[in-house]
Design an enzyme around this catalytic site. Structure first.
Site, PDB file in Angstrom:
ATOM      1  N   ASP A 193      71.451  34.611 -26.814  1.00 32.06           N
ATOM      2  CA  ASP A 193      71.034  34.252 -28.225  1.00 32.06           C
ATOM      3  C   ASP A 193      71.530  35.333 -29.101  1.00 32.06           C
ATOM      4  O   ASP A 193      71.516  36.291 -28.676  1.00 32.06           O
ATOM      5  CB  ASP A 193      69.274  34.217 -28.293  1.00 32.06           C
ATOM      6  CG  ASP A 193      68.846  32.990 -27.659  1.00 32.06           C
ATOM      7  OD1 ASP A 193      69.677  32.186 -27.338  1.00 32.06           O
ATOM      8  OD2 ASP A 193      67.830  33.137 -27.223  1.00 32.06           O
ATOM      9  N   ARG A 194      71.934  34.801 -30.432  1.00 32.06           N
ATOM     10  CA  ARG A 194      72.397  35.792 -31.265  1.00 32.06           C
ATOM     11  C   ARG A 194      71.434  36.799 -31.549  1.00 32.06           C
ATOM     12  O   ARG A 194      71.571  38.239 -31.829  1.00 32.06           O
ATOM     13  CB  ARG A 194      72.562  34.859 -32.579  1.00 32.06           C
ATOM     14  CG  ARG A 194      73.251  35.809 -33.650  1.00 32.06           C
ATOM     15  CD  ARG A 194      73.789  34.944 -34.945  1.00 32.06           C
ATOM     16  NE  ARG A 194      72.623  34.654 -35.872  1.00 32.06           N
ATOM     17  CZ  ARG A 194      71.924  35.597 -36.952  1.00 32.06           C
ATOM     18  NH1 ARG A 194      72.895  36.831 -37.035  1.00 32.06           N
ATOM     19  NH2 ARG A 194      71.049  35.203 -37.715  1.00 32.06           N
TER      20      ARG A 194
END
Length: 312
Positions: free
Chosen positions: A139-140
């Site tokens: 995930d970012r």
């Protein structure tokens, strides 16, 4: 399907499937409706400039009839990006594999508001290798270890490791200490450590969060170990057996100890600009596997640490 356009500035061309029939006389008419949020004339000028092509790299025009091609390719127009002021660190490079330490806030691949500010594009430009492709994703909001294939000929061997769950992944998280925490008998939601937590997680189209089905057959499993705690926070080690979207975040939230800095779980907060001083306290710490090409035991460990981790 191979792209007829080369990687440009670290970014591959986008492929769009076009319907063979429909109420649109031309492919351009279809794309104008498909991308209704864009200025129609600006999109049509891209046809005039020959920027939208077919599989054989031939340029389409405004008048190319619907049904003439099943797929078209084009380069995304770069968004106005906010710079991510953190640098990825390269931990390992060989002919087949690249491993980096990804900072918080940096997406793995281009998408949405981020193009040049993605780990993939940065690395392609930095290493001058347009073949680089992520083997898995973070995930970012998550920091830590991220692996890339360096060439297509050996990519499948590494991808199979993840498909067969032959990569041992270890994460760390820092959460708010639960209100009912008993330091003499550490537990989460009544479970003693180590905890093996299972539930069913499904991603619904058009939603940013996942859905937990409490009645369905479990498809997500995480082992949760206690590292430490203080008066305010809990530090845990997470060993996911499966790789469902947002799995670790969902599992800790379900146990009453959502990860610090998480705007999705247990409650979805309104979208807000990144606060670089308050990263999600989740870190991909370690990767272990047997290299499918050499038989060598591989182990990579992050050099990053979670800023909110307890000092004892």
């Amino acid at each position: 399907m191979a792209s007829p356009l080369p990687v440009r500035d670290g970014v591959g061309a986008t492929r769009l499937r076009v319907p063979r029939t429909g109420p649109w006389p031309t492919i351009a008419d279809y794309m104008v409706e498909r991308f209704f949020h864009l200025d129609p004339e600006r999109l049509l000028r891209r046809f005039d400039r020959g920027e939208i092509v077919a599989a054989d790299a031939s340029a389409l025009t405004r008048g190319t009839a619907l049904g003439a091609h099943d797929f078209v390719w084009y380069y995304r127009e770069p968004p106005v990006e906010r710079e991510i002021p953190f640098q990825e660190e390269i931990l390992h490079v060989d002919d087949d594999l690249v491993v980096i330490d990804k900072p918080h806030f940096l997406p793995t691949t281009p998408g949405g508001k981020y193009l040049q500010n993605s780990a993939l594009v940065r690395l392609r430009n930095r290493l001058e290798n347009p073949e680089l492709t992520p083997i898995h994703r973070l995930d970012r909001a998550t920091a830590g270890l991220l692996m890339f294939s360096a060439r297509a000929q050996t990519r499948g061997a590494y991808q199979l490791l993840f498909e067969r769950r032959e990569v041992e992944k270890v994460y760390e998280a820092v959460s708010a200490l639960p209100a009912d925490w008993d330091p003499t008998s550490p537990r989460l939601a009544g479970h003693e450590f180590p905890i093996v937590y299972r539930n069913r997680i499904d991603k619904l189209r058009g939603t940013v969060t996942v859905q937990v089905d409490r009645e369905g057959e479990p498809n997500a499993e995480t082992r949760i170990e206690l590292i430490g705690f203080d008066d305010a926070v809990l530090h845990t080690r997470l060993r996911p057996h499966t790789g469902r979207m947002h799995q670790l975040r969902v599992h800790l939230a379900a146990l009453g100890t959502g990860i610090l800095g998480d705007g999705f779980y247990p409650d979805l907060l309104p979208e807000a600009p990144d606060d670089f001083t308050r990263p999600l306290q989740l870190l991909a710490r370690e990767l272990r596997f047997t290299d499918p090409l050499t038989g060598e035991d591989r182990r990579f460990v992050t050099r990053r640490a979670l800023s909110a981790a307890p000092r004892r």
